[in-house]
Design a protein around this motif. Structure first.
Motif, PDB file in Angstrom:
ATOM      1  N   GLY A 420       0.792  -1.221   0.000  1.00 15.18           N
ATOM      2  CA  GLY A 420       0.000   0.000   0.000  1.00 15.18           C
ATOM      3  C   GLY A 420       0.822   1.268   0.000  1.00 15.18           C
ATOM      4  N   LEU A 421       1.770   1.382   0.926  1.00 15.11           N
ATOM      5  CA  LEU A 421       2.564   2.611   1.019  1.00 15.11           C
ATOM      6  C   LEU A 421       3.517   2.753  -0.158  1.00 15.11           C
ATOM      7  N   ALA A 422       4.008   1.631  -0.700  1.00 16.94           N
ATOM      8  CA  ALA A 422       4.862   1.699  -1.892  1.00 16.94           C
ATOM      9  C   ALA A 422       4.074   2.276  -3.063  1.00 16.94           C
ATOM     10  N   ILE A 423       2.796   1.863  -3.183  1.00 13.85           N
ATOM     11  CA  ILE A 423       1.936   2.392  -4.240  1.00 13.85           C
ATOM     12  C   ILE A 423       1.690   3.887  -4.029  1.00 13.85           C
ATOM     13  N   VAL A 424       1.414   4.284  -2.784  1.00 16.17           N
ATOM     14  CA  VAL A 424       1.184   5.698  -2.466  1.00 16.17           C
ATOM     15  C   VAL A 424       2.403   6.535  -2.849  1.00 16.17           C
ATOM     16  N   LYS A 425       3.578   6.061  -2.506  1.00 15.53           N
ATOM     17  CA  LYS A 425       4.809   6.811  -2.803  1.00 15.53           C
ATOM     18  C   LYS A 425       4.972   7.020  -4.308  1.00 15.53           C
ATOM     19  N   HIS A 426       4.746   5.969  -5.093  1.00 11.14           N
ATOM     20  CA  HIS A 426       4.902   6.090  -6.549  1.00 11.14           C
ATOM     21  C   HIS A 426       3.867   7.043  -7.143  1.00 11.14           C
ATOM     22  N   ILE A 427       2.646   7.011  -6.617  1.00 11.82           N
ATOM     23  CA  ILE A 427       1.617   7.927  -7.119  1.00 11.82           C
ATOM     24  C   ILE A 427       2.006   9.374  -6.819  1.00 11.82           C
ATOM     25  N   VAL A 428       2.476   9.621  -5.607  1.00 12.56           N
ATOM     26  CA  VAL A 428       2.884  10.975  -5.214  1.00 12.56           C
ATOM     27  C   VAL A 428       4.040  11.460  -6.086  1.00 12.56           C
ATOM     28  N   GLU A 429       5.031  10.589  -6.319  1.00 19.33           N
ATOM     29  CA  GLU A 429       6.177  10.970  -7.150  1.00 19.33           C
ATOM     30  C   GLU A 429       5.746  11.218  -8.593  1.00 19.33           C
ATOM     31  N   ALA A 430       4.782  10.426  -9.084  1.00 18.32           N
ATOM     32  CA  ALA A 430       4.300  10.630 -10.454  1.00 18.32           C
ATOM     33  C   ALA A 430       3.634  11.991 -10.605  1.00 18.32           C
ATOM     34  N   HIS A 431       3.041  12.502  -9.527  1.00 18.94           N
ATOM     35  CA  HIS A 431       2.424  13.828  -9.541  1.00 18.94           C
ATOM     36  C   HIS A 431       3.418  14.928  -9.164  1.00 18.94           C
ATOM     37  N   GLN A 432       4.680  14.530  -8.945  1.00 22.06           N
ATOM     38  CA  GLN A 432       5.741  15.448  -8.528  1.00 22.06           C
ATOM     39  C   GLN A 432       5.383  16.158  -7.218  1.00 22.06           C
ATOM     40  N   GLY A 433       4.787  15.375  -6.322  1.00 21.77           N
ATOM     41  CA  GLY A 433       4.465  15.884  -4.990  1.00 21.77           C
ATOM     42  C   GLY A 433       5.450  15.352  -3.965  1.00 21.77           C
ATOM     43  N   LYS A 434       5.055  15.374  -2.707  1.00 23.40           N
ATOM     44  CA  LYS A 434       5.919  14.873  -1.640  1.00 23.40           C
ATOM     45  C   LYS A 434       5.058  14.281  -0.528  1.00 23.40           C
ATOM     46  N   ILE A 435       5.649  13.345   0.208  1.00 25.94           N
ATOM     47  CA  ILE A 435       4.941  12.695   1.310  1.00 25.94           C
ATOM     48  C   ILE A 435       5.811  12.756   2.549  1.00 25.94           C
ATOM     49  N   GLU A 436       5.204  13.087   3.680  1.00 21.37           N
ATOM     50  CA  GLU A 436       5.920  13.187   4.945  1.00 21.37           C
ATOM     51  C   GLU A 436       5.237  12.309   5.984  1.00 21.37           C
ATOM     52  N   VAL A 437       6.034  11.794   6.923  1.00 24.15           N
ATOM     53  CA  VAL A 437       5.513  10.910   7.969  1.00 24.15           C
ATOM     54  C   VAL A 437       6.034  11.386   9.313  1.00 24.15           C
ATOM     55  N   ALA A 438       5.120  11.489  10.281  1.00 25.00           N
ATOM     56  CA  ALA A 438       5.493  11.784  11.667  1.00 25.00           C
ATOM     57  C   ALA A 438       4.832  10.710  12.527  1.00 25.00           C
ATOM     58  N   SER A 439       5.613  10.079  13.396  1.00 22.47           N
ATOM     59  CA  SER A 439       5.041   8.972  14.172  1.00 22.47           C
ATOM     60  C   SER A 439       5.744   8.833  15.511  1.00 22.47           C
ATOM     61  N   GLU A 440       4.993   8.324  16.473  1.00 18.61           N
ATOM     62  CA  GLU A 440       5.529   8.034  17.799  1.00 18.61           C
ATOM     63  C   GLU A 440       4.908   6.729  18.276  1.00 18.61           C
ATOM     64  N   VAL A 441       5.733   5.839  18.773  1.00 17.79           N
ATOM     65  CA  VAL A 441       5.272   4.507  19.178  1.00 17.79           C
ATOM     66  C   VAL A 441       4.190   4.631  20.250  1.00 17.79           C
ATOM     67  N   ASN A 442       3.104   3.883  20.014  1.00 19.15           N
ATOM     68  CA  ASN A 442       1.948   3.796  20.931  1.00 19.15           C
ATOM     69  C   ASN A 442       1.152   5.105  21.029  1.00 19.15           C
ATOM     70  N   LYS A 443       1.478   6.073  20.184  1.00 14.35           N
ATOM     71  CA  LYS A 443       0.721   7.329  20.200  1.00 14.35           C
ATOM     72  C   LYS A 443       0.073   7.640  18.849  1.00 14.35           C
ATOM     73  N   GLY A 444       0.581   7.026  17.795  1.00 15.15           N
ATOM     74  CA  GLY A 444      -0.045   7.217  16.500  1.00 15.15           C
ATOM     75  C   GLY A 444       0.891   7.755  15.430  1.00 15.15           C
ATOM     76  N   SER A 445       0.335   7.877  14.217  1.00 17.64           N
ATOM     77  CA  SER A 445       1.112   8.327  13.062  1.00 17.64           C
ATOM     78  C   SER A 445       0.319   9.344  12.262  1.00 17.64           C
ATOM     79  N   THR A 446       1.057  10.203  11.545  1.00 14.45           N
ATOM     80  CA  THR A 446       0.435  11.189  10.659  1.00 14.45           C
ATOM     81  C   THR A 446       1.125  11.124   9.305  1.00 14.45           C
ATOM     82  N   PHE A 447       0.340  10.808   8.271  1.00 16.42           N
ATOM     83  CA  PHE A 447       0.850  10.791   6.904  1.00 16.42           C
ATOM     84  C   PHE A 447       0.319  12.024   6.186  1.00 16.42           C
ATOM     85  N   SER A 448       1.248  12.831   5.643  1.00 14.11           N
ATOM     86  CA  SER A 448       0.874  14.074   4.951  1.00 14.11           C
ATOM     87  C   SER A 448       1.341  13.998   3.501  1.00 14.11           C
ATOM     88  N   VAL A 449       0.387  14.089   2.573  1.00 13.17           N
ATOM     89  CA  VAL A 449       0.679  14.035   1.139  1.00 13.17           C
ATOM     90  C   VAL A 449       0.412  15.407   0.543  1.00 13.17           C
TER      91      VAL A 449
END
Length: 459
Positions: A420-449
């Motif tokens: 799933g995330l490999a597909i997301v990364k390729h789609i973002v790169e094809a649109h010449q965008g960027k993806i960022e990830v912020a995460s902390e164990v046991n507290k959650g994650s934030t994916f920003s496209v």
């Protein structure tokens, strides 16, 4: 120059006068009229001096100029020329000297241009180059080689190769080439402070016209990326085999059990058929994701760029999102600004679906998932935030690798393919965008496209 010839004329005139005086002494007893004798001697002196002056002007003086020009040519000044109009054979010689000088000047200029071109090619080559003579001294090193091994070019030139090349494997390659006189190829692995580096070394001997070894040339290629691609390919094949092995084994095992007579028990049969259906569905999802990823990894992925309204797109997907969230008792929050941008709508849906699915899969019951769609500067932001298990800091650089799972057991239980995330990364790169990830164990994650509002290819 004029004083030089005047001095020569004076010396020659003194010699002529001395000869005429001697001749006068000899002829004096035989000639009674001294005036006639003196007039004759003066006439001879004058005629001889005229002939001498003519010889100097026509032959000696031009030859002196030609000699001086040849001396300048020998010293490397190929712009030197003989000046003045010279007639006769000496003139022909002067013209030949000037032609030779012009040819030498042209050849020198061509050699200089070729040398500069060769130097430019060597210095800007993406491969490391080293030239070693028959005694083992280094005569040439380009900047690429120096940068590969963390030194300056001056640290190599003029030194014995085994004193300045620290890698023992590379030294062995050079020695084998000197001993065998044959081309030697080897791969060197360098372990440093950073990631491991791989270099392919080709050592070729250099022979002169007498077939005697005059040195060797080393060509070093950085094949780190090729090794990484090869490793990724091997891992990909191993992962695909592993991912397919489990469901196929399950399907085969349950099918064999049914064939052995378990189909007669209705409850057992239905249970086995449900498992077979589930595992076949998992294989189907894996194949579909592999096909999607294969298409996205092409040099020019095919995309249909249209005007995408994020609010309309999310409205289409909300019923499915709400159902998935309610199944796990997850609180779903949505912030949907009316953002319009240029993109492939189907692929944007894939981004939203994959990020939301991951967020739900890795968030425990009674957790929270928030979806934010808004405009940030010149980008459309798709942000998915959860209160799930989080991602360890060491794992963050790898989460976009194919088949990489933060929690393998949980991912397989939810039917995830690991793509799933490999597909997301390729789609973002094809649109010449960027993806960022912020995460902390046991507290959650934030994916920003971040996808550009205006796609570079236009609508």
């Amino acid at each position: 120059m004029q004083l030089y010839f005047l001095g020569r004329m004076f010396r020659f005139s003194l010699i002529v006068i001395a000869i005429l005086i001697a001749a006068g002494i000899i002829l004096f007893p035989y000639i009674e009229n001294i005036a006639i004798l003196m007039a004759a001697l003066f006439f001879v002196y004058f005629a001889f001096m005229l002939v001498l002056y003519y010889m100097i002007e026509i032959y000696i003086k031009p030859m002196t100029k030609i000699t001086k020009t040849v001396d300048q040519l020998l010293e490397g000044n190929y712009h030197a020329r003989t000046q003045g109009v010279i007639k006769g054979k000496v003139g022909e010689l002067s013209d030949k000297i000037n032609q030779l000088a012009r040819h030498l000047s042209e050849i020198t200029l061509q050699e200089q241009i070729q040398s500069e071109q060769l130097s430019t090619v060597i210095e800007n080559s993406e491969s490391g180059l080293v030239l070693i003579d028959e005694k083992g001294y280094i005569h040439l090193v380009n900047r690429k080689f120096a940068s590969m091994f963390g030194k300056e070019v001056k640290d190599y030139i003029g030194y014995l190769y085994y004193d300045v090349i620290d890698n023992e494997q590379m030294q062995t390659t050079v020695q084998e080439t000197f001993l065998s006189g044959q081309r030697v190829k080897d791969v060197v692995t360098m372990d440093g402070d950073g990631p491991k580096k791989y270099y392919e070394i080709i050592a070729a001997p250099i022979f002169n016209e007498l077939n005697m070894l005059k040195g060797i040339v080393l060509v070093i290629y950085d094949i780190t990326e090729l090794k990484q691609v090869e490793t990724m390919r091997k891992d990909f094949v191993a992962n695909v085999s592993h991912e397919l092995k489990t469901p196929v084994t399950s399907i085969r095992g349950f099918a064999e059990t049914l064939l052995d007579g378990a189909h007669e028990d209705v409850e057992t049969r239905n249970h086995f058929l449900e498992i077979i259906f589930k595992e076949s569905k998992r294989i189907q999802h894996l194949i579909e994701d592999l096909l999607i990823l294969s298409k996205m990894e092409k040099d020019e992925p095919q995309m249909v760029i249209t005007e995408v309204h994020l609010d309309h797109l999310l409205e289409e997907m909300m019923p499915m999102f709400k159902q998935r969230a309610e199944e796990k008792h997850i609180q779903l929050e949505v912030r949907n600004d009316k953002v319009v941008f240029e993109a492939d709508e189907d692929k944007v849906k894939q981004i939203l679906l994959n990020l939301f699915t991951n967020a739900v899969n890795y968030t425990p019951e009674n957790g929270k998932v928030a979806i934010t769609l808004k405009q940030v500067d010149e980008f459309a932001l798709i942000e998915v935030k959860d209160t799930g298990i989080g991602i360890e800091k060491e794992a963050l650089p790898r989460i976009f690798e194919r088949f990489y799972r933060v929690d393998k057991d949980r991912s397989r239980m939810t039917g995830g393919t690991g793509l799933g995330l490999a597909i997301v990364k390729h789609i973002v790169e094809a649109h010449q965008g960027k993806i960022e990830v912020a995460s902390e164990v046991n507290k959650g994650s934030t994916f920003s496209v971040y996808l550009p509002l205006k796609h570079p290819s236009g609508t």
